[in-house]
Design a protein around this motif. Structure first.
Motif, PDB file in Angstrom:
ATOM      1  N   ARG A   4       0.794  -1.244  -0.030  1.00 55.14           N
ATOM      2  CA  ARG A   4      -0.013   0.044   0.125  1.00 55.14           C
ATOM      3  C   ARG A   4       1.041   1.167  -0.034  1.00 55.14           C
ATOM      4  N   TYR A   6       0.999   4.964   0.600  1.00 53.19           N
ATOM      5  CA  TYR A   6       0.288   5.910   1.266  1.00 53.19           C
ATOM      6  C   TYR A   6       1.185   6.765   2.200  1.00 53.19           C
ATOM      7  N   LEU A  64      -3.062   5.727  -1.448  1.00 53.38           N
ATOM      8  CA  LEU A  64      -4.009   4.740  -1.016  1.00 53.38           C
ATOM      9  C   LEU A  64      -4.642   5.020   0.296  1.00 53.38           C
ATOM     10  N   SER A  65      -5.482   5.971   0.519  1.00 49.11           N
ATOM     11  CA  SER A  65      -5.961   6.340   1.913  1.00 49.11           C
ATOM     12  C   SER A  65      -6.919   5.461   2.199  1.00 49.11           C
ATOM     13  N   ASP A  66      -7.415   5.383   3.720  1.00 49.74           N
ATOM     14  CA  ASP A  66      -8.469   4.622   4.013  1.00 49.74           C
ATOM     15  C   ASP A  66      -9.854   4.939   3.411  1.00 49.74           C
ATOM     16  N   LEU A  69     -10.152   3.448   0.131  1.00 48.52           N
ATOM     17  CA  LEU A  69     -10.303   1.959   0.193  1.00 48.52           C
ATOM     18  C   LEU A  69     -11.618   1.940   0.478  1.00 48.52           C
ATOM     19  N   ASP A 127      -0.542   5.439  -7.799  1.00 49.21           N
ATOM     20  CA  ASP A 127      -0.474   5.716  -6.614  1.00 49.21           C
ATOM     21  C   ASP A 127      -1.692   6.762  -6.086  1.00 49.21           C
TER      22      ASP A 127
END
Length: 135
Positions: A4, A6, A64-66, A69, A127
């Motif tokens: 991931r 981030y 790829l932040s929460d 997702l 990304d």
């Protein structure tokens, strides 16, 4: 499975700026409320909505932040801008279509603290999840 990518925001941004900026930059910063992909609880984060060529986009400029997702898991959310809340659905923009959107995001928001630096640190379009907003 790939790692991931981030860049976590610094403490000051997470705990102070993210709470204050929506209050003072209401025309620029919105609040996105998404359902947690594991917990099911609602999470609210500040976001800058990109208006580009008649469409609106959410750009996860830190990687790829929460919230990205969570949107992948459930592409429905609420977006609050200037006191007005709307229910939205989103669709993820394919990687090959992201470069002009990332360039427009940098042009519009690059003057905000950290935006250009993070985009320089994470130069690959892969990304940065980008979502087209469908009202």
């Amino acid at each position: 499975m790939t790692a991931r990518v981030y860049l976590k925001p610094p403490w000051m941004q997470r705990h102070i700026a993210n709470r204050l900026v929506p209050l003072f930059q209401r025309s620029m910063i919105s609040r996105l409320t998404v359902k947690g992909r594991r917990s099911g609880r609602e999470r609210t984060v500040p976001v800058a909505v990109l208006d580009h060529e008649g469409e609106r986009y959410l750009v996860s400029y830190r990687g790829l932040s929460d919230w990205a997702l969570n949107l992948r898991a459930t592409p429905e959310a609420r977006l609050t801008t200037g006191g007005r809340t709307e229910t939205i659905t989103v669709e993820e923009v394919p990687e090959p279509d992201r470069p002009p959107l990332l360039a427009a995001y940098r042009e519009r928001y690059g003057g905000m603290p950290t935006v250009s630096g993070v985009l320089d640190a994470l130069p690959a379009p892969a990304d940065h999840p980008v979502f087209r907003i469908r009202a």
